[in-house]
Design an enzyme around this catalytic site. Structure first.
Site, short mmCIF file in Angstrom:
data_model
loop_
_atom_site.label_atom_id
_atom_site.label_comp_id
_atom_site.label_asym_id
_atom_site.label_seq_id
_atom_site.Cartn_x
_atom_site.Cartn_y
_atom_site.Cartn_z
N SER A 1 0.82 -1.21 0.00
CA SER A 1 0.00 0.00 0.00
C SER A 1 0.86 1.26 0.00
O SER A 1 1.64 1.45 -0.91
CB SER A 1 -0.98 -0.06 1.16
OG SER A 1 -2.04 0.80 0.87
N LYS B 1 3.96 2.12 -2.58
CA LYS B 1 4.30 3.35 -3.32
C LYS B 1 5.78 3.67 -3.05
O LYS B 1 6.53 4.02 -3.97
CB LYS B 1 3.42 4.52 -2.85
CG LYS B 1 1.90 4.23 -2.88
CD LYS B 1 1.09 5.42 -2.36
CE LYS B 1 -0.24 5.08 -1.69
NZ LYS B 1 -1.27 4.45 -2.42
N TRP C 1 -10.67 0.40 -3.95
CA TRP C 1 -10.03 1.68 -3.66
C TRP C 1 -8.69 1.81 -4.41
O TRP C 1 -8.30 2.87 -4.86
CB TRP C 1 -9.81 1.73 -2.14
CG TRP C 1 -9.28 2.99 -1.54
CD1 TRP C 1 -8.08 3.13 -0.89
CD2 TRP C 1 -9.92 4.26 -1.45
NE1 TRP C 1 -7.95 4.41 -0.42
CE2 TRP C 1 -9.06 5.13 -0.75
CE3 TRP C 1 -11.15 4.75 -1.90
CZ2 TRP C 1 -9.37 6.46 -0.49
CZ3 TRP C 1 -11.46 6.09 -1.64
CH2 TRP C 1 -10.57 6.92 -0.94
N HIS D 1 -7.73 -5.55 1.30
CA HIS D 1 -6.47 -4.81 1.25
C HIS D 1 -5.55 -5.26 2.39
O HIS D 1 -5.80 -4.94 3.55
CB HIS D 1 -6.86 -3.34 1.42
CG HIS D 1 -5.73 -2.38 1.33
ND1 HIS D 1 -5.07 -2.11 0.16
CD2 HIS D 1 -5.16 -1.60 2.28
CE1 HIS D 1 -4.14 -1.20 0.39
NE2 HIS D 1 -4.17 -0.88 1.66
C1 GTR Z 1 -5.22 4.42 2.55
C2 GTR Z 1 -4.71 5.26 1.42
C3 GTR Z 1 -4.09 4.37 0.39
C4 GTR Z 1 -3.12 3.39 1.02
C5 GTR Z 1 -3.63 2.83 2.31
C6 GTR Z 1 -2.66 1.99 3.11
O1 GTR Z 1 -5.90 5.12 3.49
O2 GTR Z 1 -5.78 5.96 0.88
O3 GTR Z 1 -3.47 5.13 -0.63
O4 GTR Z 1 -1.89 3.96 1.20
O5 GTR Z 1 -4.11 3.80 3.14
O6 GTR Z 1 -1.49 2.32 3.28
O7 GTR Z 1 -3.11 0.94 3.58
#
Ligand code: GTR
Length: 394
Positions: free
Chosen positions: A230, A234, A321, A372
């Site tokens: 996540s 990045k 998402w 996620h």
């Molecule tokens: C979320 C964010 C994502 C991702 C995520 C994470 O809130 O919108 O871009 O980075 O967190 O790190 O699990």
């Protein structure tokens, strides 16, 4: 009064979460910036033009518009081994904990590295380095807590060294304190519109760990694989883009400002990420909140910076998402860059079925059933991908 505030917060959450698009039919028409054309309009057809002209242009565009600068100067670096236990995991591994101390202008940043090395190895071991952006106990060096997020035993039993650092050492993951790590060495970055912010600082820290690996005899520094989930995904991509010493990149559910095409505006958008996490990316990025089409890059160009090295990315079926469709599309767009190096990727045109993984390819991919997260299923496929590529590396 209190009730009114609570109602306002709930109302803005409802409005905001519904503002995101999850309907493929509502994805706007868009044109991606050309990958293989220089800013001056010249077509790029050779590795030499790619490496000398186009690739550096793309790196600068991302530095100036998205992730901020990557400062390279510091005064000194020291590696202090704080803990070295030869036989842990019932004799299968050695544990080392190292403080990586970096000084500049009398200021110091200290990154704590946890490293397990397989005792079964005959030569220096390839290593998976996780950028840990979740609770520190996910990478518990005592192994009292064993999280799927970092299944160290499974990696050791597969012949890999496994390492991790926590993002809070580099830049605490919040708006009030992100400047309390690496950015203490580079305070000028904080006021520059294209200055480094938290995600840049995490990538900077990964490179200092690479500096350490280069002098650790038990690690094969030519086979260092950076992994992130996540927001950590990045950062892993930005690490691999900035520092070619990393041999492979694994970006798990990296989503917006990871591998997903921004212009699709599906799920999380640039506006959304900049308002939720204003301290992750440079200030210039906010200019594109309502104007994504004028951004001179899109995320397929970040993916292209990993070429010709192997790259593995993932999605999860319930994690819309992170835009699974836009993430897979991004990989497809980059095939011509790998092709410049004579590397054919074996990606299908549409994403593989849930649970199937593309392994025998320079770009690998799977979409896992579920939410996620970074799970054992993801790691098992990372190991398969590494097993496929590592023997082919010198
Ligand atoms: C979320 C964010 C994502 C991702 C995520 C994470 O809130 O919108 O871009 O980075 O967190 O790190 O699990």
């Amino acid at each position: 009064m209190r009730r009114i505030i609570v109602l306002c917060v709930v109302f803005s959450w409802v409005v905001n979460s519904h503002a995101q698009n999850y309907d493929e039919l509502k994805v706007p028409a868009y044109t991606l910036p050309a990958l293989l054309k220089t800013v001056a309009g010249k077509s790029v057809n050779t590795v030499s033009d790619w490496e000398k002209i186009r690739r550096p242009e793309i790196v600068s565009l991302f530095e100036d518009n998205v992730y901020g600068q990557m400062p390279k100067q510091f005064d000194s670096i020291r590696f202090v081994v704080g803990n070295d236990i030869k036989n842990v995991m019932a004799g299968r591994a050695e544990l080392k904990e190292i403080q990586i101390n970096v000084w500049k202008n009398g200021k110091r940043v200290s990154i704590h590295l946890i490293e397990f090395i397989p005792n079964s190895r005959r030569k220096a071991a390839p290593v998976f380095l996780l950028i840990n952006n979740r609770a520190p106990d996910r990478t518990d060096p005592t192994r009292a807590i064993k999280a799927q997020f970092w299944p160290a035993e499974t990696l050791i039993d597969s012949g890999y060294a496994v390492a991790a650092f926590h993002v809070s050492d580099a830049a605490p993951d919040n708006a009030d304190h992100f400047q309390d790590g690496v950015l203490q060495l580079y305070p000028e970055q904080l006021t520059m519109p294209n200055g480094m912010k938290a995600i840049g600082a995490w990538a900077w820290a990964a490179s200092r760990i690479m500096d350490y690996f280069e002098q650790d005899q038990s690690i094969d520094a030519k086979k260092v694989m950076v992994v992130g989930h996540s927001r950590g995904g990045k950062a892993a991509l930005w690490t691999g883009a900035q520092d070619k010493r990393f041999a492979m990149v694994f970006a798990n559910c990296s989503g917006n400002t990871g591998v997903a095409i921004a212009r699709r505006q599906y799920g999380e958008t640039i506006k959304k990420i900049n308002s939720s996490f204003p301290y992750w990316f440079c200030d210039n990025y906010k200019k594109f909140n309502d104007n994504v089409d004028s951004l001179p890059v899109d995320q397929h160009m970040l993916v292209s910076l990993i070429a010709p090295r192997p790259l593995y990315t993932t999605n999860a079926s319930k994690d819309l998402w992170a835009d699974p469709t836009g993430s897979f599309l991004s990989l497809n767009e980059v095939e011509p860059v790998y092709a410049l190096y004579g590397k054919k990727s074996n990606l299908s045109k549409i994403a593989p079925a849930q649970g199937d993984a593309i392994i025998a390819s320079v770009m690998g991919y799977h979409i896992r059933e579920g939410i996620h997260d970074l799970t054992l299923f993801d790691w098992v496929n990372f190991i398969r991908f590494a097993n496929y590529h590592i023997p082919k590396m010198k």
